[in-house]
Motif scaffolding. Structure first.
Motif, PDB file in Angstrom:
ATOM      1  N   LYS A  36      -0.288   7.175   3.660  1.00 17.30           N
ATOM      2  CA  LYS A  36      -1.005   8.360   3.677  1.00 17.30           C
ATOM      3  C   LYS A  36      -0.582   9.346   4.750  1.00 17.30           C
ATOM      4  O   LYS A  36      -0.483  10.256   4.268  1.00 17.30           O
TER       5      LYS A  36
ATOM      6  N   CYS B 172      -6.867   0.124   4.652  1.00 20.30           N
ATOM      7  CA  CYS B 172      -6.714   1.605   4.610  1.00 20.30           C
ATOM      8  C   CYS B 172      -8.032   2.225   5.618  1.00 20.30           C
ATOM      9  O   CYS B 172      -8.059   3.638   5.696  1.00 20.30           O
ATOM     10  N   GLN B 173      -8.360   1.570   6.201  1.00 17.72           N
ATOM     11  CA  GLN B 173      -9.151   2.023   7.303  1.00 17.72           C
ATOM     12  C   GLN B 173      -8.842   2.075   8.828  1.00 17.72           C
ATOM     13  O   GLN B 173      -9.390   2.633   9.802  1.00 17.72           O
TER      14      GLN B 173
ATOM     15  N   LEU C  27      -2.656   4.087   5.817  1.00 19.18           N
ATOM     16  CA  LEU C  27      -2.134   3.649   4.181  1.00 19.18           C
ATOM     17  C   LEU C  27      -3.520   4.055   3.255  1.00 19.18           C
ATOM     18  O   LEU C  27      -4.827   4.286   3.740  1.00 19.18           O
ATOM     19  N   LYS C  28      -3.134   4.106   1.886  1.00 13.56           N
ATOM     20  CA  LYS C  28      -4.286   4.186   0.989  1.00 13.56           C
ATOM     21  C   LYS C  28      -3.706   3.416   0.057  1.00 13.56           C
ATOM     22  O   LYS C  28      -2.691   2.944  -0.258  1.00 13.56           O
ATOM     23  N   SER C  29      -4.610   3.431  -1.034  1.00  7.60           N
ATOM     24  CA  SER C  29      -4.306   2.751  -2.384  1.00  7.60           C
ATOM     25  C   SER C  29      -4.468   3.536  -3.496  1.00  7.60           C
ATOM     26  O   SER C  29      -5.277   4.448  -3.681  1.00  7.60           O
TER      27      SER C  29
ATOM     28  N   CYS D  51      -7.664  -5.726  -1.555  1.00  6.96           N
ATOM     29  CA  CYS D  51      -9.096  -4.835  -1.438  1.00  6.96           C
ATOM     30  C   CYS D  51     -10.036  -5.712  -1.286  1.00  6.96           C
ATOM     31  O   CYS D  51     -10.242  -7.044  -1.724  1.00  6.96           O
TER      32      CYS D  51
ATOM     33  N   LYS E  52       0.758  -1.256  -0.071  1.00 11.33           N
ATOM     34  CA  LYS E  52      -0.131   0.104   0.099  1.00 11.33           C
ATOM     35  C   LYS E  52       0.909   1.198  -0.170  1.00 11.33           C
ATOM     36  O   LYS E  52       2.058   1.094   0.080  1.00 11.33           O
TER      37      LYS E  52
ATOM     38  N   ASP F 135     -11.450  -0.296  -2.432  1.00 14.48           N
ATOM     39  CA  ASP F 135     -11.634  -0.177  -0.782  1.00 14.48           C
ATOM     40  C   ASP F 135     -11.052  -1.283  -0.115  1.00 14.48           C
ATOM     41  O   ASP F 135     -11.272  -2.513  -0.567  1.00 14.48           O
ATOM     42  N   SER F 136     -10.135  -1.117   0.874  1.00  9.98           N
ATOM     43  CA  SER F 136      -9.325  -2.205   1.681  1.00  9.98           C
ATOM     44  C   SER F 136      -9.738  -2.036   3.026  1.00  9.98           C
ATOM     45  O   SER F 136      -9.484  -0.743   3.491  1.00  9.98           O
TER      46      SER F 136
END
Lengths: 83, 157
Positions: free
Chosen positions: A42, A63-64, A51-53, B11, A39, A59-60
């Motif tokens: 962020k 990342c949350q 983190l971000k994609s 994902c 990833k 959506d993962s």
């Protein structure tokens, strides 16, 4: 992580240079359920990575929630595209 | 000496299709089935046919109560994440109350439980659409039991 990475690309990553982790770095870490995950950072602070994609259509769960820095984080040094 | 590990850009299934209308439909059905059960008991002498019908009504009422629990827990567990939860911290308590009421609707035959369940689900629906920036309005359901439901105001074609 499209368009940065597509299936079949290679990356070279190391955990030796953890002090060089910064916002927008590409990182790899190990998750017990999903194995190795890649990833982009962020946000970063002393304890956690957020983190971000690169693929905005996805959506993962990774990342949350924050990823703690007390486990090995591998900084991506090079990307080798498959073609 | 030198090993290449496979990495993945994990994902979740990015379907992003969540809609609480199915939960409202189930709650309305619960109230409707309780009404039909009461009609069945009040209007007829109990014979095998009435008992069979009553049995069917009870079974389907309980299926709808389970449906409420499944759908609410899916939206709460999969859709609601940190940004939505910090904006609506009451969501956990609300979901818990919905779960408890749905169980009561499964176990009991009191109409008030079904009506109260629908009210809580309407609140859940309001919060859900608010997190998506979509306004809502209250309408009467166009079929029995004709109770109030919260509907999203969607874009016209």
């Amino acid at each position: 992580m499209q368009p940065t990475l597509v299936s079949g690309d290679y990356v070279l990553a190391t955990s030796i240079v953890n002090n060089f982790l910064k916002k927008n770095s590409l990182v790899v870490f190990f998750d017990n359920t999903h194995s190795y995950i890649i990833k982009r950072i962020k946000e970063i602070n002393k304890e956690n990575l957020f983190l971000k994609s690169d693929n905005l259509a996805t959506d993962s769960a990774f990342c949350q929630v924050p990823i703690t820095r007390n486990k090995p984080i591998f900084l991506v040094l090079f990307i080798f595209k498959k073609k | 000496m030198f090993k290449i590990n496979k990495v993945q850009a994990h994902c979740d299934i990015p379907c992003k299709v969540y809609d609480p209308s199915v939960i409202q439909y189930s709650a309305l059905s619960i109230v409707r089935f309780i009404d039909l059960m009461n009609e069945e008991i009040n209007d007829a002498e109990m014979n095998s046919s009435n008992i069979a019908q009553l049995s069917r009504l009870v079974t389907v009422k309980e299926q709808h109560a389970k449906e409420v629990k499944n759908e609410v827990s899916t939206i709460w567990g999969d859709y609601f994440k940190e940004p939505q939860i910090s904006k609506h911290p009451e969501i956990h308590q609300l979901v818990h109350e919905i779960m408890q009421l749905a169980s009561k609707c499964k176990q009991e035959t009191r109409r008030e439980n079904g009506v109260e369940l629908l009210k809580k689900i309407n609140k859940f629906t309001e919060i859900f659409w608010e997190t998506k920036g979509i306004q809502t309005e209250k309408k009467y359901a166009p079929y029995p039991p004709e109770l109030v439901i919260v509907c999203p105001i969607l874009k016209s074609v």
